[in-house]
Enzyme design. Sequence first.
Site, PDB file in Angstrom:
ATOM      1  N   LYS A  32       0.850  -1.194   0.000  1.00  0.00           N
ATOM      2  CA  LYS A  32       0.000   0.000   0.000  1.00  0.00           C
ATOM      3  C   LYS A  32       0.884   1.243   0.000  1.00  0.00           C
ATOM      4  O   LYS A  32       1.657   1.474   0.934  1.00  0.00           O
ATOM      5  CB  LYS A  32      -0.912   0.006   1.224  1.00  0.00           C
ATOM      6  N   ASP A  59      -3.255   4.265  -2.100  1.00  0.00           N
ATOM      7  CA  ASP A  59      -4.220   4.720  -1.089  1.00  0.00           C
ATOM      8  C   ASP A  59      -4.232   6.243  -1.029  1.00  0.00           C
ATOM      9  O   ASP A  59      -3.582   6.852  -0.184  1.00  0.00           O
ATOM     10  CB  ASP A  59      -3.795   4.109   0.263  1.00  0.00           C
ATOM     11  N   LEU A  60      -4.957   6.858  -1.967  1.00  0.00           N
ATOM     12  CA  LEU A  60      -5.006   8.324  -1.999  1.00  0.00           C
ATOM     13  C   LEU A  60      -6.371   8.862  -1.577  1.00  0.00           C
ATOM     14  O   LEU A  60      -6.569  10.071  -1.523  1.00  0.00           O
ATOM     15  CB  LEU A  60      -4.639   8.842  -3.399  1.00  0.00           C
ATOM     16  N   LYS A  61      -7.313   7.979  -1.314  1.00  0.00           N
ATOM     17  CA  LYS A  61      -8.628   8.372  -0.783  1.00  0.00           C
ATOM     18  C   LYS A  61      -9.179   9.640  -1.448  1.00  0.00           C
ATOM     19  O   LYS A  61      -9.359  10.672  -0.801  1.00  0.00           O
ATOM     20  CB  LYS A  61      -8.548   8.602   0.727  1.00  0.00           C
ATOM     21  N   ASP A  64     -13.560  14.750  -3.901  1.00  0.00           N
ATOM     22  CA  ASP A  64     -13.659  16.041  -4.581  1.00  0.00           C
ATOM     23  C   ASP A  64     -14.982  16.075  -5.336  1.00  0.00           C
ATOM     24  O   ASP A  64     -15.823  15.175  -5.161  1.00  0.00           O
ATOM     25  CB  ASP A  64     -12.447  16.209  -5.533  1.00  0.00           C
ATOM     26  N   ILE A  65     -15.149  17.063  -6.202  1.00  0.00           N
ATOM     27  CA  ILE A  65     -16.364  17.089  -7.015  1.00  0.00           C
ATOM     28  C   ILE A  65     -16.266  15.967  -8.060  1.00  0.00           C
ATOM     29  O   ILE A  65     -15.161  15.529  -8.393  1.00  0.00           O
ATOM     30  CB  ILE A  65     -16.577  18.470  -7.694  1.00  0.00           C
ATOM     31  N   ASN A  67     -16.432  15.506 -11.320  1.00  0.00           N
ATOM     32  CA  ASN A  67     -15.569  15.597 -12.506  1.00  0.00           C
ATOM     33  C   ASN A  67     -14.090  15.523 -12.135  1.00  0.00           C
ATOM     34  O   ASN A  67     -13.302  14.849 -12.813  1.00  0.00           O
ATOM     35  CB  ASN A  67     -15.870  16.899 -13.263  1.00  0.00           C
ATOM     36  N   THR A  68     -13.717  16.180 -11.055  1.00  0.00           N
ATOM     37  CA  THR A  68     -12.313  16.155 -10.626  1.00  0.00           C
ATOM     38  C   THR A  68     -11.912  14.752 -10.170  1.00  0.00           C
ATOM     39  O   THR A  68     -10.798  14.291 -10.435  1.00  0.00           O
ATOM     40  CB  THR A  68     -12.085  17.176  -9.484  1.00  0.00           C
ATOM     41  N   THR A 118     -10.733   3.766  10.240  1.00  0.00           N
ATOM     42  CA  THR A 118     -10.632   2.906  11.431  1.00  0.00           C
ATOM     43  C   THR A 118     -10.095   3.664  12.652  1.00  0.00           C
ATOM     44  O   THR A 118     -10.084   3.131  13.753  1.00  0.00           O
ATOM     45  CB  THR A 118      -9.732   1.683  11.148  1.00  0.00           C
ATOM     46  N   GLN A 187      -5.216   3.890  16.099  1.00  0.00           N
ATOM     47  CA  GLN A 187      -6.376   3.150  15.593  1.00  0.00           C
ATOM     48  C   GLN A 187      -7.340   2.832  16.737  1.00  0.00           C
ATOM     49  O   GLN A 187      -6.917   2.468  17.827  1.00  0.00           O
ATOM     50  CB  GLN A 187      -5.926   1.838  14.936  1.00  0.00           C
ATOM     51  N   ARG A 208       2.350  -0.458  10.899  1.00  0.00           N
ATOM     52  CA  ARG A 208       3.346  -0.396  11.973  1.00  0.00           C
ATOM     53  C   ARG A 208       3.765  -1.745  12.550  1.00  0.00           C
ATOM     54  O   ARG A 208       4.953  -1.940  12.810  1.00  0.00           O
ATOM     55  CB  ARG A 208       2.845   0.562  13.069  1.00  0.00           C
TER      56      ARG A 208
HETATM   57  O1  C5P Z   1       0.187   1.297  10.980  1.00  0.00           O
HETATM   58  P1  C5P Z   1      -1.220   0.801  10.720  1.00  0.00           P
HETATM   59  O2  C5P Z   1      -1.294  -0.702  10.593  1.00  0.00           O
HETATM   60  O3  C5P Z   1      -2.222   1.374  11.685  1.00  0.00           O
HETATM   61  O4  C5P Z   1      -1.541   1.395   9.275  1.00  0.00           O
HETATM   62  C1  C5P Z   1      -2.808   1.364   8.708  1.00  0.00           C
HETATM   63  C2  C5P Z   1      -2.743   1.967   7.335  1.00  0.00           C
HETATM   64  O5  C5P Z   1      -4.023   1.892   6.755  1.00  0.00           O
HETATM   65  C3  C5P Z   1      -2.334   3.441   7.310  1.00  0.00           C
HETATM   66  O6  C5P Z   1      -1.530   3.632   6.142  1.00  0.00           O
HETATM   67  C4  C5P Z   1      -3.638   4.194   7.163  1.00  0.00           C
HETATM   68  O7  C5P Z   1      -3.507   5.375   6.408  1.00  0.00           O
HETATM   69  C5  C5P Z   1      -4.494   3.189   6.381  1.00  0.00           C
HETATM   70  N1  C5P Z   1      -5.946   3.294   6.554  1.00  0.00           N
HETATM   71  C6  C5P Z   1      -6.571   3.174   7.782  1.00  0.00           C
HETATM   72  N2  C5P Z   1      -7.946   3.271   7.876  1.00  0.00           N
HETATM   73  C7  C5P Z   1      -8.680   3.465   6.774  1.00  0.00           C
HETATM   74  C8  C5P Z   1      -8.058   3.572   5.531  1.00  0.00           C
HETATM   75  C9  C5P Z   1      -6.675   3.469   5.459  1.00  0.00           C
HETATM   76  O8  C5P Z   1      -5.892   2.973   8.781  1.00  0.00           O
HETATM   77  N3  C5P Z   1     -10.004   3.475   6.852  1.00  0.00           N
END
Ligand code: C5P
Length: 228
Positions: A32, A59-61, A64-65, A67-68, A118, A187, A208
């Site tokens: 990721k 994972d850029l989530k 936006d509007i 079209n963008t 999360t 988390q 992590r």
């Molecule tokens: O270090 P850890 O295991 O907590 O990393 C979780 C990864 O998942 C991070 O890169 C975080 O940005 C991503 N993430 C998340 N919850 C979401 C979407 C993505 O923790 N709903």
Amino acid sequence: MKLCIALDNPSRDENLKLAISLKEYANDLWLKVGFRSFIRDGNEFIKELKNLGYNIFLDLKLYDIPNTMADAAEEIAKLNIDMFNVHASAGSKALKEVMDRLSKFKKRPLVLAVTALTSFSNEEFEKIYGSDIKTKAKEFAKEAFTAGLDGVVCSVWESIDIKNATSQEFLTLTPGIRPFGEDAGDQKRVADIKAAKENKANFIVVGRPIYKASNPIKVVEKILKEIK
Ligand code: C5P
């Protein structure tokens, strides 16, 4: 169930070192690439990871509007990555426009919608979205399913509910995984591998507990053994 490792190390070198050290497992692993890495290291780095044989989740989530978002999705599809995500809260119209735009590609990446981060407690989530996580995540998932997306990002604890409300084939990717009960950090809705399996998660995202471990390869091997 597939393991997706979050490459959230503070430097490109550390991320690359980790990817190279796990190369023999590349076929079984997803990497990721998130904000930190993509902003700093860009597409050249993604190409390097692809050359090592990995599947890449960008994972850029997007939020936006419509079209963008569709424009961005089109550019992402050209990067030859395997999966990316958007925020479900951008709304049905945006989700549909993204999928419409991707329909012109012969091979397109999988598209997932983020339901509830999360890191949110139920109380924090409700303040922003005006509804509890369980209800809203299901609602978001239904919209994403109707718009033709491939799945959602959710916690382990919403996975079954979401599949029951959409389709058993609708993918769930679950971050907040502490494989063997490690420290949760920021988390809130964490789960271990056993729970992820029981709740039919298709992908688990682990950051992590792997990249901060003294021996990341050992942790990955242990997880792969457990999810087989
Ligand atoms: O270090 P850890 O295991 O907590 O990393 C979780 C990864 O998942 C991070 O890169 C975080 O940005 C991503 N993430 C998340 N919850 C979401 C979407 C993505 O923790 N709903």
